[in-house]
Design a protein around this motif. Structure first.
Motif, short mmCIF file in Angstrom:
data_model
loop_
_atom_site.label_atom_id
_atom_site.label_comp_id
_atom_site.label_asym_id
_atom_site.label_seq_id
_atom_site.Cartn_x
_atom_site.Cartn_y
_atom_site.Cartn_z
N GLY A 108 0.83 -1.20 0.00
CA GLY A 108 0.00 0.00 0.00
C GLY A 108 0.86 1.24 0.00
N THR A 109 0.31 2.29 -0.54
CA THR A 109 0.99 3.59 -0.55
C THR A 109 0.02 4.64 -0.04
OG1 THR A 109 0.30 4.07 -2.81
CG2 THR A 109 2.44 2.99 -2.53
N SER A 110 0.57 5.77 0.35
CA SER A 110 -0.29 6.87 0.77
C SER A 110 0.28 8.18 0.23
CB SER A 110 -0.42 6.91 2.30
OG SER A 110 0.84 7.13 2.88
N VAL A 111 -0.55 9.18 0.18
CA VAL A 111 -0.18 10.47 -0.38
C VAL A 111 0.53 11.31 0.68
CG1 VAL A 111 -1.07 12.58 -1.43
CG2 VAL A 111 -2.14 10.38 -1.94
N ALA A 112 1.65 11.88 0.30
CA ALA A 112 2.44 12.72 1.20
C ALA A 112 1.79 14.09 1.35
CB ALA A 112 3.85 12.88 0.64
N PRO A 113 2.13 14.82 2.40
CA PRO A 113 1.62 16.18 2.53
C PRO A 113 2.07 17.02 1.33
CG PRO A 113 3.06 15.60 4.39
CD PRO A 113 3.04 14.44 3.47
N ALA A 114 1.21 17.93 0.90
CA ALA A 114 1.53 18.76 -0.26
C ALA A 114 0.93 20.15 -0.08
CB ALA A 114 0.98 18.13 -1.54
N VAL A 115 1.52 21.12 -0.76
CA VAL A 115 1.01 22.49 -0.73
C VAL A 115 -0.45 22.49 -1.16
CG1 VAL A 115 1.23 24.78 -1.79
CG2 VAL A 115 3.28 23.52 -1.11
N GLY A 116 -1.29 23.18 -0.38
CA GLY A 116 -2.72 23.25 -0.67
C GLY A 116 -3.55 22.25 0.10
N PHE A 117 -2.92 21.21 0.66
CA PHE A 117 -3.65 20.23 1.47
C PHE A 117 -4.03 20.88 2.81
CE2 PHE A 117 -2.19 15.79 -0.13
CZ PHE A 117 -2.51 16.15 -1.43
N PRO A 118 -5.05 20.32 3.49
CA PRO A 118 -5.39 20.84 4.83
C PRO A 118 -4.22 20.69 5.79
CG PRO A 118 -7.11 19.38 4.00
CD PRO A 118 -5.94 19.27 3.05
#
Length: 166
Positions: A108-118
Motif C-alpha cells: 500500500g501507498t499513501s499520499v504525502a503532505p503537499a502544498v494546498g492540502f489541509p
C-alpha cells in the motif's frame, strides 16, 4: 533554520537469531529451529507440537518525515509512504524451516503532505499547507515468524533498517 540530518544504516541479523539465512529478493532461506524456539520462548516439545502452524513473512516499510508550513506555524509530520507484507512458503524440516519463496503479498501507498492540502494541525484545520520540505526517509525490512493471529505471537527474526536522526 534547516536541520542537519544524519542517516544511520543498521544491518543486523540479530545476534539472538544467528542461524537465520534469508534472501529477500527470492524469498528463500532457512530458519534454524533453535531460533524459532528462542523467539517464541518454546521448549522442544512446544516447537514440535506447533511447528506446522508457524508462518513466515517478509514486511517492509518506508517512512518519511516532513516539515510543513501552515500560516506561520511549522509542523513536523511523520508519513508512512509505502508498506508491504509478503507471505512465504514454508517447509518444516528436521533442523528448522525452509523458506521456499513468496506465495502471496500485499502493498500500500499513501499520499504525502503537499502544498494546498489541509493543515495537519488540529488547532486550525481550515488552514492550508503553504510549504513542504522532506526532512528524512527511513526504511525497515523484517523477516517475521508468527504463530496464531495475535501480534504478540509475531517475532522479528532478521531486520534491516535505516533510520533518520536530526
Amino acid at each position: 533554520m534547516r536541520s542537519v540530518l544524519a542517516l544511520l544504516l543498521v544491518f543486523s541479523a540479530s545476534p539472538a537469531y544467528g542461524a537465520v539465512k534469508f534472501d529477500p529478493q527470492t524469498g528463500t532461506g532457512f530458519v534454524d529451529r533453535a531460533d524459532v524456539r528462542k523467539a517464541f520462548g518454546w521448549d522442544d516439545a512446544a516447537l514440535n507440537a506447533r511447528a506446522g502452524d508457524v508462518e513466515f513473512g517478509y514486511r517492509t516499510s518506508t517512512d518519511d518525515v516532513y516539515s510543513v508550513m501552515c500560516g506561520r506555524r511549522t509542523i513536523r509530520v511523520p508519513h508512512q509512504r509505502v508498506s508491504s507484507s509478503t507471505a512465504l512458503k514454508v517447509r518444516v524440516e528436521r533442523d528448522g524451516f525452509a523458506l521456499d519463496g513468496a506465495v502471496a503479498g500485499i502493498s500500500g501507498t499513501s499520499v504525502a503532505p503537499a502544498v494546498g492540502f489541509p493543515c495537519p494541525d488540529e488547532r486550525k484545520p481550515a488552514d492550508k499547507i503553504t510549504k513542504v520540505e522532506l526532512l528524512c526517509t527511513s526504511t525497515r525490512a523484517a523477516l517475521v515468524a508468527s504463530h496464531g493471529s495475535s501480534p504478540a505471537e509475531s517475532h522479528d527474526l532478521q531486520v534491516t533498517e535505516s533510520a533518520c536522526h536530526d
